[in-house]
Structure formats: C-alpha cells, structure tokens
Motif scaffolding. Sequence first.
Motif, PDB file in Angstrom:
ATOM      1  N   HIS A 133       0.821  -1.171  -0.129  1.00 53.78           N
ATOM      2  CA  HIS A 133       0.017   0.009  -0.114  1.00 53.78           C
ATOM      3  C   HIS A 133       0.887   1.278   0.037  1.00 53.78           C
ATOM      4  O   HIS A 133       2.208   1.382   0.039  1.00 53.78           O
TER       5      HIS A 133
ATOM      6  N   THR B 105      13.015  11.249  10.733  1.00 55.33           N
ATOM      7  CA  THR B 105      13.226  11.609   9.216  1.00 55.33           C
ATOM      8  C   THR B 105      13.144  13.286   9.378  1.00 55.33           C
ATOM      9  O   THR B 105      13.959  13.992   8.800  1.00 55.33           O
TER      10      THR B 105
ATOM     11  N   GLY C 289       1.592   3.748   1.873  1.00 57.97           N
ATOM     12  CA  GLY C 289       2.508   3.962   3.058  1.00 57.97           C
ATOM     13  C   GLY C 289       3.864   3.042   2.865  1.00 57.97           C
ATOM     14  O   GLY C 289       4.891   3.691   3.090  1.00 57.97           O
ATOM     15  N   GLU C 290       3.544   1.738   2.456  1.00 64.46           N
ATOM     16  CA  GLU C 290       4.777   0.890   2.386  1.00 64.46           C
ATOM     17  C   GLU C 290       5.694   1.390   1.228  1.00 64.46           C
ATOM     18  O   GLU C 290       6.962   1.276   1.422  1.00 64.46           O
TER      19      GLU C 290
ATOM     20  N   LEU D 179      10.833   7.924   1.891  1.00 60.42           N
ATOM     21  CA  LEU D 179      11.329   8.909   2.847  1.00 60.42           C
ATOM     22  C   LEU D 179      12.550   8.766   3.633  1.00 60.42           C
ATOM     23  O   LEU D 179      13.072   9.691   3.854  1.00 60.42           O
ATOM     24  N   MET D 180      12.993   7.355   3.647  1.00 66.62           N
ATOM     25  CA  MET D 180      14.095   7.165   4.635  1.00 66.62           C
ATOM     26  C   MET D 180      15.479   7.660   3.530  1.00 66.62           C
ATOM     27  O   MET D 180      16.203   8.041   4.181  1.00 66.62           O
TER      28      MET D 180
ATOM     29  N   ALA E  52      10.065   6.399  12.732  1.00 62.60           N
ATOM     30  CA  ALA E  52      10.822   6.630  11.746  1.00 62.60           C
ATOM     31  C   ALA E  52      10.502   7.964  11.103  1.00 62.60           C
ATOM     32  O   ALA E  52      11.450   8.635  10.585  1.00 62.60           O
ATOM     33  N   LEU E  53       9.148   8.315  10.979  1.00 66.12           N
ATOM     34  CA  LEU E  53       9.006   9.642  10.304  1.00 66.12           C
ATOM     35  C   LEU E  53       9.247  10.760  11.158  1.00 66.12           C
ATOM     36  O   LEU E  53       9.853  11.472  10.427  1.00 66.12           O
TER      37      LEU E  53
ATOM     38  N   PHE F 202       7.591   4.705   2.421  1.00 68.36           N
ATOM     39  CA  PHE F 202       8.312   4.623   3.440  1.00 68.36           C
ATOM     40  C   PHE F 202       9.927   4.635   3.120  1.00 68.36           C
ATOM     41  O   PHE F 202      10.782   5.445   3.440  1.00 68.36           O
TER      42      PHE F 202
ATOM     43  N   LYS G 157       6.879   2.773  12.236  1.00 68.95           N
ATOM     44  CA  LYS G 157       6.711   3.862  11.074  1.00 68.95           C
ATOM     45  C   LYS G 157       6.637   5.276  11.531  1.00 68.95           C
ATOM     46  O   LYS G 157       7.307   6.342  10.980  1.00 68.95           O
TER      47      LYS G 157
END
Lengths: 301, 419
Positions: free
Chosen positions: A15, B10, A17-18, A24-25, B6-7, A21, B3
């Motif tokens: 999905h 970040t 978000g996955e 984003l990292m 982690a957000l 992610f 998550k």
Amino acid sequence: MKQAALKVNRTREPHLGERAFPRLMLAPTLIVMLVLTAYPLLFTFFYSFTDYHYLKHAHKAADFIQLENYIELFGNGYFRQAVMNTVKFTLLAVVFEMVIGLFIAVFINSLKRGQKVMRTLLLLPYLLPAVTVALSWRMMLSSNYGIVNQLFETLGLPVFNWFMDTKTAFGTVLLIDIWQNVPFVFLLLYASLQSVSESQYEAARIDGAGVIQQFWYVTIPNIKNGLALCALLRTIDTFRLFEKVNILTGGGPAGTTSTITQYLYNYGIRNMEFGFGSAGAIVMTLMVLILSSVYIKRAIQ
Amino acid sequence: MKKLFALILTLAMVLSLAACGGKEEKPAETPSETPAETPAAEPTKLTLILRGGTYGDVIKAALPAFEAEHNVKCEVLDLSFDDLHTKIALNAPNPKGEYDLCMVDGSWMAEFTENGVLANLSDMGYEIDDDIIPATATIGQVDGSTYLAPYFGNVTVLLYNKQLLADAGYAIEDVDTMEDLMDIAQKTNAAGKMGYLVRGGSGDNIVSDFIPHLLAYGGWVVDENNMPTVTTDEFKAAFQNYIELYKLGDTMDKDDIVAAIDGGNAALGLGWPGWYVPTADGAADYTVMPGKLNDADSAKKTSMQGVWTIGICENSQNKELTLELLKYLMDPEVQKESVELGGVPCRYSSLLDEEVLAKYPHLEQVCGALETGVYRPVIAEWAEFTNILGTEMDAVIQGVKDMDTGLADAQAALEDLLS
C-alpha cells in the motif's frame, strides 16, 4: 489455510505507506547529496561556459562564452604538461603505495607479537596534515640546513637542491606523497587480511602450497575487493594532489611538478577567474571518473 | 508505531539540516564613534587581516594600547601572500564584510580599487602627511584619493655576506655596478661557495627577483600603454646576465636564500628588509642594488617597491573605528617603536632618527631605496602577468626552453592577456 493466507500476503500490492516509506528514509541523504554535490557540480558546469570573474562579476552577470575556456585550457602547453604530470604522478604513487602497503600489511599480519604497536607507529605519517608533512620535509631537505643533505655530505655522497632542480623535484614530491599515504593502504589491506580465514591457509599448506603460492592463491583472491577499493580511493585522492606541490615547489621548477589542481589554482582561483577554473575542474572530474570507471562499473554490476 | 518513529526521525534530520544553514542573529554593533563613553560596554570586535611574519607581527605588538584605549578587541588573521589576497577578494562582494582593516600589497592595488574592495580614506578624512616618504604613498592613491596608507617599507635590497664580500676583495661601498656583482659571484664560486642566489618557486617570486636586474639594464616589463615588452634587447641582456649569475650559484626559496647568505654559503642574493634584520655583529647585511652596468654607465633606479600598505575594507561594519586604528598605526611614535621589532616604517622621522640609526644603520639605505624605488606596473592582471612571465622565465633558467622561444611565448601570452 495458513499457507493460503501467506500466499495472499506475499502477492498483494504494497500500500501507499509501504511504498513511500523507503523513499522517505532516503530523502535526507538525497537532500544532502543535492545540496552538497549536485548543486555545486551543476554550478561549476554552468560557470565553465562563462567568463565569470569573482570580483568583476560580483554585481553583474558573467558573459556566456561557449567553449572558450575549454579551448584555452587544452590549447595551453602548461595545462597539458600539468595533465601529464598528474597522470604520471598518480600512476607511480598508486602503484608504489599499493605494493609497499600490501607488503607491510602482509608482514604485520604475519607477526605473532607486537602487531598493535607496529600498527600504531606505521599509521603516524597518515595522521599528519599534508601541510605539516610538506613543511617538515621542506626543512629536512633544505639545501642549506636540511638534515638529509648534511647526512649525505657526511657520507661523502652528492647533495641536491631537491625541490628546485628539474632532475629531483618530481621524484622528491612523489617520495613524500608515498611516505605519507602508504599507511592508509596498509590499514585498509590489513583490515582485509584480518578477515581471511586461517583454515584456508591450512588447507593450502596441506596441499603443498609454498609461501608465494599461498599469497597468490589464497591471500590475493580474498582481499581483491579491498585492493580495488584502496586503488580507487588512492587514485582519486592522488589526482587531487595540491598542498604538497603548492608548498614545496609551487609547480616548478619549469612546471615539472605542476599538477592539474596546482595549475587551476595558479591560473584560475588565485586570479579569481572562476569561469576558467570551473572548466578545469570539470575536465579534472571527467578524468577521475574515467580512471575510476572500472571500479564504478563493477560496483554497479 | 515503528513507522511513526521513523517518520519523526526523518523530519528531525531534515529540520536539523535546515537549521545548520541558519543564520545566527547577531546583536547590533555598538556605535563605534562613542566607545569611550561606554567603557563598561562589551568591547567592539575588529578583525584585521594581515600578512604573516614581521609585517603583521609589528601591528600585533602595537594593538594592546589601542584596544585598552578604545574598548576594542582585535582579532588578527596572519596569512601568506596568496591566502591574504584570496581572502580579501572573496570577502569583497559580501554586503557585510568579515574584515575591517586589511594589509594590501601594492601590486593588488589596481585590481582592488577597480572592483571597489577598499574604502576611500580621503572621503573618510584621512590624508597622507609630509613625514611619509612620498614615493611610498603614490601606490595607494587613485585620482587624488587615498585608499591605502604605506605601513611597511618593503623594497628590494641586495643581501650580502660580509666575509665572502671581503674575501672577494670588495668593501660594500665599492659594489656599485652589475660588473662588480658578477666579479664577486665568480670569485666566490671559484672559492667553492655559491656566488649569487636567484629566487625560485612561484612566477611572482621569479619576476620580482629579476626586475631590479632589468631596471639596471634600462628595461621594463610593459610600455607606456601597459603592453608587454619582454622581448626587447634590454630584457634579453638583463636575463642573460641573470642566468649567468644563477650559474655561479643556485636557485632557492626565501628561507634558504637568507640561511645561505647568513650562514656563509653564498655571497649575494636579492631580498626584502622584512626577511632579515641586520645587526652590527651579524654575518650578513644589505644594501641598495647597483644601478649601473659598469663604471661608464649612469646610475638608474633599481629598487623595486613592495610596500605593504594598510586600508579599510569597503564593506567593513566598523569603518569609523577602523579609521581610528589606521591613524593610530600610522602615528609617527607608534611607527618608530615598531623598528625595535623589525618594522620598517615609511616615515623619515622613524628611518632617519639618530637613535634609530645608531642601532640600525642599514635603515638609511632602506630610506634611500624607498625614496627612489620603482613600483610594479599598476595593472589589474598583474598576478596573471607574473604567472605567465615567471613560468616562461623559469623554463629558460632551467634549460627547458631557449631564451628567444621562452620570451616570445611569454610575449604572445601576455599580449593576449592584456589585450
């Protein structure tokens, strides 16, 4: 039933978000790279086509002069000499540093006692700043009060004006660079050697392999990645050689020690001719990329 | 949860990166005109960017008295020749400059005034007084306005070893022609020592070392239109003589030249007063470079000015207070005191003072050289000029090129530069 559920889990689309992610990292790294690498590179590339002078164009735009900087650069005999010097210096320095560094690493690795002490002592030259190294060697090799010439005189050997003679200047700078950077090669290869399993040597010995065969068929294949990385890092670093040349010879005598960075400093940066300097920087970057292409290609594959 | 963590991490990294580039808000500067009225206030910070070595040391020694009197804290940057030029230039386009008082070599004057790097001292109310040797002040003036004040009287001088000169059968008063120099160099070389040392290294070093020889031969590096003249007969004759002198000695850097002459390994070489402070019982001394080729020739001006001047950066945030500092440093008494530390003021009252001359008799020679010294051409491209000419000259000296080819190449490249 459980297996069916697992199958469903494995095949379903990730999905939003996955998917977001990982990106984003990566974002902070990408931002840092864009700001600190991509932007200066683009900036330099753009200015290499202009006559940008830092003082004259502080409050007005520089003129776009197409390839003039590049034409001037390649048309200049002293730039070509600097390129040749740099390539020659890089090849000689990297080869000698790799051979000597590898030899020392293998030797230290084979010691039963005193490895830590030797490791620390051998690292000392690399810990010194290049400027300190250059100044120390300048004093030691001074033709008036230098300890080296005094020693030569005592031994009845001929003395030299090391940095001002076309016959000795290049070799002297090369020797100093090798002296300082061998410890880096040693450290990297020593770390690689530590990971080679003793059982491989035992097996080789049982098969009747001698010292040279063990080195060639066991040691080298095990540390080849370390060797390649080391050669790449040393190539890039040596290609950018500046401080030692600038302090010890200023590129002379008669341009015999002039390197690309020294040339760019003299004719571009020192005169605030940043447009011309940028063209030189782009050329230099391309040359380093070509020299490192084998390793980069391998890394990508 | 993972998550979310982690957000947050970040975001924190991105924000911290952005914060790294953030500008520190500084409190408004204390009005510099009235520091004496608020002695309890935080001292005003002035940043001085100076040439390292004796040139900057004499200024640093004079600062404590000024700091105490004006409630000022001076931060000093000691830099090499090239670094000083680069840092002043890089700072120039900034609306708010980092530096207040700067030390400037005369050869940068054209480049700096053309590009608005320096403040007009005349507009700020500073004028050169009559005590200052006029020839040292002209380099700091443009269209009648003063931009720089001459602080350290640097002018080329002939360094010599007293014993080796005597061994060659000369008293220093007798050395007044280029033929004498050659004779001393030959005799010293025959005795197993180095006769004459030329300066190696950067192009600027080589050209500066050669110019006094060129002047003795009646040549110059540019004509009246500032176009290069490095293939003239005078230039070639001077260069030939220079190469012959080099063959009787060696090429060295500044420190080695001083060490070799002071240590009795070499007889002669060109230097600057800032390199060496002669004493009565010292092995070396200096004098003015000969101005005649031989006894039949008429004397010419052969000293080249390399006066270190001081000025105020146009974008200084404390101009008025920096002007006070400049006036203080140029004060006759302060300048006279600097002599004790190796300073060479550009003032008659300091250089010809009886007490000073009793201790440092060589300063009379320096004063004479400063009065008649010649400046390098005032052209904005001087740094590039010396790079090109020095590199070609070095190639000829080292035998990589013959003289005609080397000088023709230099002429062509210089014409291209200056056109």
